[in-house]
Scaffold this motif. Structure first.
Motif, short mmCIF file in Angstrom:
data_model
loop_
_atom_site.label_atom_id
_atom_site.label_comp_id
_atom_site.label_asym_id
_atom_site.label_seq_id
_atom_site.Cartn_x
_atom_site.Cartn_y
_atom_site.Cartn_z
N GLY A 1 -2.24 9.73 4.37
CA GLY A 1 -3.15 8.56 4.71
C GLY A 1 -2.52 7.64 5.49
N ASN A 2 -1.15 7.44 5.44
CA ASN A 2 -0.44 6.55 6.28
C ASN A 2 -0.31 7.10 7.82
OD1 ASN A 2 1.27 4.56 7.51
ND2 ASN A 2 2.80 4.65 5.68
N GLU A 3 -1.43 6.78 8.38
CA GLU A 3 -1.53 7.33 9.78
C GLU A 3 -0.75 6.63 10.90
OE1 GLU A 3 -5.67 7.47 10.94
OE2 GLU A 3 -6.28 8.85 9.20
N ALA A 4 -0.42 5.22 10.52
CA ALA A 4 0.40 4.74 11.57
C ALA A 4 1.91 5.25 11.38
CB ALA A 4 0.51 3.20 11.15
N SER A 5 2.36 5.64 10.29
CA SER A 5 3.71 6.09 10.07
C SER A 5 3.48 7.54 10.59
CB SER A 5 4.06 6.09 8.67
OG SER A 5 5.41 6.37 8.55
N GLN B 1 0.85 -1.19 0.16
CA GLN B 1 0.05 -0.02 -0.12
C GLN B 1 0.95 1.31 -0.01
OE1 GLN B 1 -2.73 0.07 3.29
NE2 GLN B 1 -3.66 1.92 2.45
N TRP B 2 1.82 1.22 0.70
CA TRP B 2 2.86 2.44 0.91
C TRP B 2 4.27 2.25 0.40
CZ3 TRP B 2 -0.83 5.53 2.25
CH2 TRP B 2 -1.80 5.22 3.29
N LEU B 3 4.59 1.36 -0.21
CA LEU B 3 6.14 1.27 -0.77
C LEU B 3 6.29 0.80 -1.89
CD1 LEU B 3 7.74 -0.29 2.71
CD2 LEU B 3 7.66 2.19 2.09
N PRO B 4 6.84 1.72 -2.96
CA PRO B 4 6.99 1.47 -4.40
C PRO B 4 7.58 0.13 -4.50
CG PRO B 4 7.41 3.81 -3.92
CD PRO B 4 7.34 3.07 -2.65
N TRP B 5 8.49 -0.14 -4.02
CA TRP B 5 9.13 -1.60 -4.15
C TRP B 5 8.39 -2.88 -4.00
CZ3 TRP B 5 9.87 -4.67 0.03
CH2 TRP B 5 9.93 -3.97 1.15
N ALA B 6 7.42 -2.78 -2.91
CA ALA B 6 6.56 -3.96 -2.53
C ALA B 6 5.47 -4.31 -3.54
CB ALA B 6 6.13 -3.56 -1.16
N GLU C 1 4.88 12.91 -4.84
CA GLU C 1 6.10 13.01 -4.73
C GLU C 1 6.58 11.53 -5.16
OE1 GLU C 1 8.58 14.82 -3.72
OE2 GLU C 1 9.92 13.74 -2.87
N LEU C 2 5.85 10.28 -5.01
CA LEU C 2 6.21 9.14 -5.33
C LEU C 2 4.99 8.40 -6.24
CD1 LEU C 2 7.77 7.19 -2.23
CD2 LEU C 2 8.83 7.71 -4.54
N LEU C 3 5.34 7.65 -7.34
CA LEU C 3 4.48 6.75 -8.03
C LEU C 3 4.36 5.60 -7.36
CD1 LEU C 3 2.87 6.84 -10.60
CD2 LEU C 3 4.78 5.76 -11.78
N ILE C 4 3.07 5.28 -6.81
CA ILE C 4 2.82 4.10 -6.04
C ILE C 4 1.82 3.32 -6.75
CG2 ILE C 4 2.28 2.85 -3.95
CD1 ILE C 4 3.26 5.44 -2.36
N ARG C 5 1.90 2.39 -7.34
CA ARG C 5 0.96 1.29 -8.08
C ARG C 5 -0.08 2.22 -9.15
NH1 ARG C 5 3.12 -0.99 -4.11
NH2 ARG C 5 4.69 -1.42 -5.74
N GLY C 6 1.00 2.94 -9.72
CA GLY C 6 0.20 3.62 -10.92
C GLY C 6 -0.38 5.02 -10.42
N ASN C 7 -0.23 5.40 -9.15
CA ASN C 7 -1.06 6.74 -8.66
C ASN C 7 0.37 7.49 -7.85
OD1 ASN C 7 -3.72 5.85 -9.12
ND2 ASN C 7 -3.40 4.79 -7.25
#
Ligand SMILES: CC(C)(COP(=O)(O)OP(=O)(O)OC[C@H]1O[C@@H](n2cnc3c(N)ncnc32)[C@H](O)[C@@H]1OP(=O)(O)O)[C@@H](O)C(=O)NCCC(=O)NCCS
Length: 192
Positions: free
Chosen positions: A140-144, A37-42, A162-168
């Protein structure tokens, strides 16, 4: 360069070696839905080959004094990989470093991330002499966000797309802690 092995009350933070590949891969696989959900490499199709490549790069980065990844493990169960915490320089001139992290899903909300990052901040503001440490956290990453708050970071603002995550393209909050703020927090917690 930080020390290659750091300790807290519960945790051992240690530089990666090739032998960590299997346990790191297990932890990633057990947490992939959350990491994705949060890390591009995962990516959901993440492979054990990706883990081996990560460890190779990490060993090389330590050698080149470029970035410092640590595995997080419990003293009481050192064979199990609990998460990662990493430090790297974003500005030599400004003496600014960035920290990134993740913790395996079945150990979440036990204070592990906060404890590990706090230990690494000790290195960053101690022997490494950084002036400022930043965290970039997806909106949106409230835990972090909570980890940043607990450690006394200040939210500076939002970095757009700032970062492209799963196409967004995802906005990220920039959080920072200055060396004098860190020292004041340390003094305050020692006084208690
Ligand atoms: C973010 C992450 C590293 C936190 O690790 P952790 O070891 O669980 O962190 P901690 O236990 O130190 O602190 C988590 C805090 O967030 C809180 N929290 C958890 N989920 C939350 C939510 N959905 N909303 C609000 N707060 C939340 C916890 O209650 C805890 O706060 P508390 O101590 O005041 O109760 C972990 O959840 C993770 O790896 N997530 C996926 C990858 C990731 O997001 N990495 C960070 C990228 S910037």
């Amino acid at each position: 360069m930080p020390r290659p092995k750091l300790e807290t009350d519960r945790l051992i933070l240690q530089r990666f070696a090739r032998r960590d590949s299997v346990t790191l891969d297990d932890a990633i696989r057990a947490s992939l839905t959350d990491l994705n959900q949060w890390l591009p490499w995962a990516r959901m199709d993440y492979t054990s080959g990706d883990t081996s490549a990560f460890i190779r790069d990490s060993v090389q980065a330590w050698k080149e004094d470029r970035a410092w990844d640590f595995s997080i493990r419990f003293f009481e169960d050192p064979a199990r990989h609990v998460g990662n915490v990493s430090l790297w320089t974003v500005s030599k001139l400004g003496k600014i470093a960035e920290i990134g992290y993740w913790v395996r899903s079945d150990e979440a909300n036990r204070g592990i991330c906060t404890e590990a990052v706090d230990r690494l901040l000790g290195e960053a503001f101690g022997s490494m002499g950084y002036h400022k440490v930043v965290l970039r956290i997806a909106v949106g990453n409230e835990a972090s966000d909570r980890v940043a708050e607990k450690l006394g970071f200040t939210k500076e603002g939002v970095l757009r797309e700032e970062l492209l995550i799963r196409g967004n393209w995802v906005d990220h909050s920039l959080w920072s802690l200055l060396d004098r703020e860190y020292r004041a927090l340390r003094r305050r917690s020692a006084a208690h």
